[in-house]
Scaffold this active site. Structure first.
Site, PDB file in Angstrom:
ATOM      1  N   LYS A   1       0.843  -1.205   0.000  1.00 47.25           N
ATOM      2  CA  LYS A   1       0.000   0.000   0.000  1.00 47.25           C
ATOM      3  C   LYS A   1       0.876   1.253   0.000  1.00 47.25           C
ATOM      4  O   LYS A   1       0.609   2.202  -0.726  1.00 47.25           O
ATOM      5  CB  LYS A   1      -0.955  -0.028   1.208  1.00 47.25           C
TER       6      LYS A   1
ATOM      7  N   GLN B   1      -5.010  -1.731   9.214  1.00 47.66           N
ATOM      8  CA  GLN B   1      -4.852  -3.053   8.621  1.00 47.66           C
ATOM      9  C   GLN B   1      -5.474  -4.105   9.538  1.00 47.66           C
ATOM     10  O   GLN B   1      -5.206  -4.132  10.736  1.00 47.66           O
ATOM     11  CB  GLN B   1      -3.355  -3.344   8.376  1.00 47.66           C
TER      12      GLN B   1
ATOM     13  N   ASP C   1     -11.325   2.237   3.147  1.00 42.16           N
ATOM     14  CA  ASP C   1     -11.568   0.788   3.034  1.00 42.16           C
ATOM     15  C   ASP C   1     -13.039   0.489   2.727  1.00 42.16           C
ATOM     16  O   ASP C   1     -13.367  -0.608   2.270  1.00 42.16           O
ATOM     17  CB  ASP C   1     -11.215   0.101   4.363  1.00 42.16           C
TER      18      ASP C   1
HETATM   19  N1  GUN Z   1      -6.783  -7.155   5.727  1.00 41.82           N
HETATM   20  C1  GUN Z   1      -6.967  -7.935   4.628  1.00 41.82           C
HETATM   21  N2  GUN Z   1      -7.513  -7.206   3.629  1.00 41.82           N
HETATM   22  C2  GUN Z   1      -7.677  -5.954   4.102  1.00 41.82           C
HETATM   23  C3  GUN Z   1      -8.178  -4.753   3.539  1.00 41.82           C
HETATM   24  O1  GUN Z   1      -8.621  -4.683   2.382  1.00 41.82           O
HETATM   25  N3  GUN Z   1      -8.176  -3.669   4.363  1.00 41.82           N
HETATM   26  C4  GUN Z   1      -7.732  -3.715   5.638  1.00 41.82           C
HETATM   27  N4  GUN Z   1      -7.787  -2.607   6.361  1.00 41.82           N
HETATM   28  N5  GUN Z   1      -7.262  -4.816   6.190  1.00 41.82           N
HETATM   29  C5  GUN Z   1      -7.233  -5.926   5.423  1.00 41.82           C
END
Ligand code: GUN
Length: 279
Positions: free
Chosen positions: A52, A96, A119
């Site tokens: 990211k 996350q 998200d």
């Molecule tokens: N953990 C696994 N996929 C994601 C996601 O798309 N966003 C977040 N915040 N955590 C995750």
């Protein structure tokens, strides 16, 4: 031979479009900034968080990284989110998942301002999607819609079957396909006659988290198959929820694993960050 839906290529196209947009915004004096919070050091989460940050760098989005220890309390995390909610220079906030067990995930999701919920996990964002109002959309399902559209696959009027009902993929996926005028069925682990239902699908989206679960017996001749799963098999090779070799000869189009849905999630996160400024 089925058309291979190239998520790597399509995600790069989207990131390049965003890069241009962000450069224009910068020239006009507007910066985009994403705050990424990781609690603990789960190795898989670290890989995702790094990807990211790299995507932000590529596009020209500023990123603030918070790597907090496993021992971080719920209150400390909520305080940080509160601060970031208030900061005018932060457009998007991402925590996350999963967070350590002593922290209530739902509480964390709800604490992020819906205006910065890139998200798309906040109940307000999910509710807005449900009733067709503007708001952030969960990145993986939004990416799948882009894969279909940019591959010239029409959704309107099609029989769409989503296998899986998670809050992150299955549920928002069904709502997005409905918004595109698909006829949508949501199937899951307790569904009776799963094979028969999957076999009705013109567009089959699979997110059940079981390696190579979907074989040719589940797929109608000429269907479009989207595989959300990612697993590492016994000889350390990546595979999806779909048995690609068995299913591919029966499809009109299919996503590979890796290089299908995976790269789209980050591209759509970046898209949400840019949208958070425009909103
Ligand atoms: N953990 C696994 N996929 C994601 C996601 O798309 N966003 C977040 N915040 N955590 C995750």
């Amino acid at each position: 031979m089925a058309q291979l839906i190239d998520g790597k290529l399509i995600s790069t196209q989207i990131k390049d479009e965003l890069k241009e947009k962000v450069a224009k915004m910068k020239a006009e004096g507007t910066e985009v900034c994403l705050a990424v919070i990781q609690v603990g050091n789960d190795p898989a989460s670290s890989v995702y968080v790094n990807n990211k940050k790299k995507a932000c760098e590529y596009i020209g989005i500023n990123s603030l990284a918070y790597e907090l220890p496993e021992s971080t309390t719920e209150e400390e995390l909520l305080d940080l989110i509160g601060e970031l909610n208030e900061r005018a220079d932060v457009n998007g906030i991402l925590v996350q998942l999963p967070v350590p067990k002593h922290i209530d995930e739902d509480k964390i999701i709800k604490a992020i301002s819906p205006k910065k919920d890139v998200d798309g996990f906040h109940p307000q964002s999910v509710g807005a999607l449900c009733i067709g109002q503007p708001g952030f959309v969960s990145c993986t399902p939004a990416g799948i819609i882009q894969l279909l559209k940019r591959s010239g696959i029409e959704i309107e009027g099609k029989e769409c079957v989503v296998v899986g009902r998670s809050n992150i993929v299955g549920k928002p996926m069904s709502l997005l396909l409905l918004r595109e005028n698909g006829t949508v069925t949501v199937a899951h682990s307790r569904t009776k006659d799963l094979k028969e239902i999957c076999k009705r699908a013109d567009i089959l989206v699979v997110a059940i988290g079981k390696p190579k679960f979907i074989t040719e017996e589940y797929v109608k001749e000429g269907a479009v198959v989207i595989d959300v799963g990612i697993h590492r098999n016994a000889d350390n090779k990546l595979c999806g929820d779909v048995d690609f070799e068995a299913v591919e000869p029966h499809c009109s189009a299919i996503t590979p694993v890796p290089g299908g849905v995976g790269p789209m999630t980050i591209a759509m996160l970046m898209n949400n960050c840019v949208e958070s400024v425009e909103m």
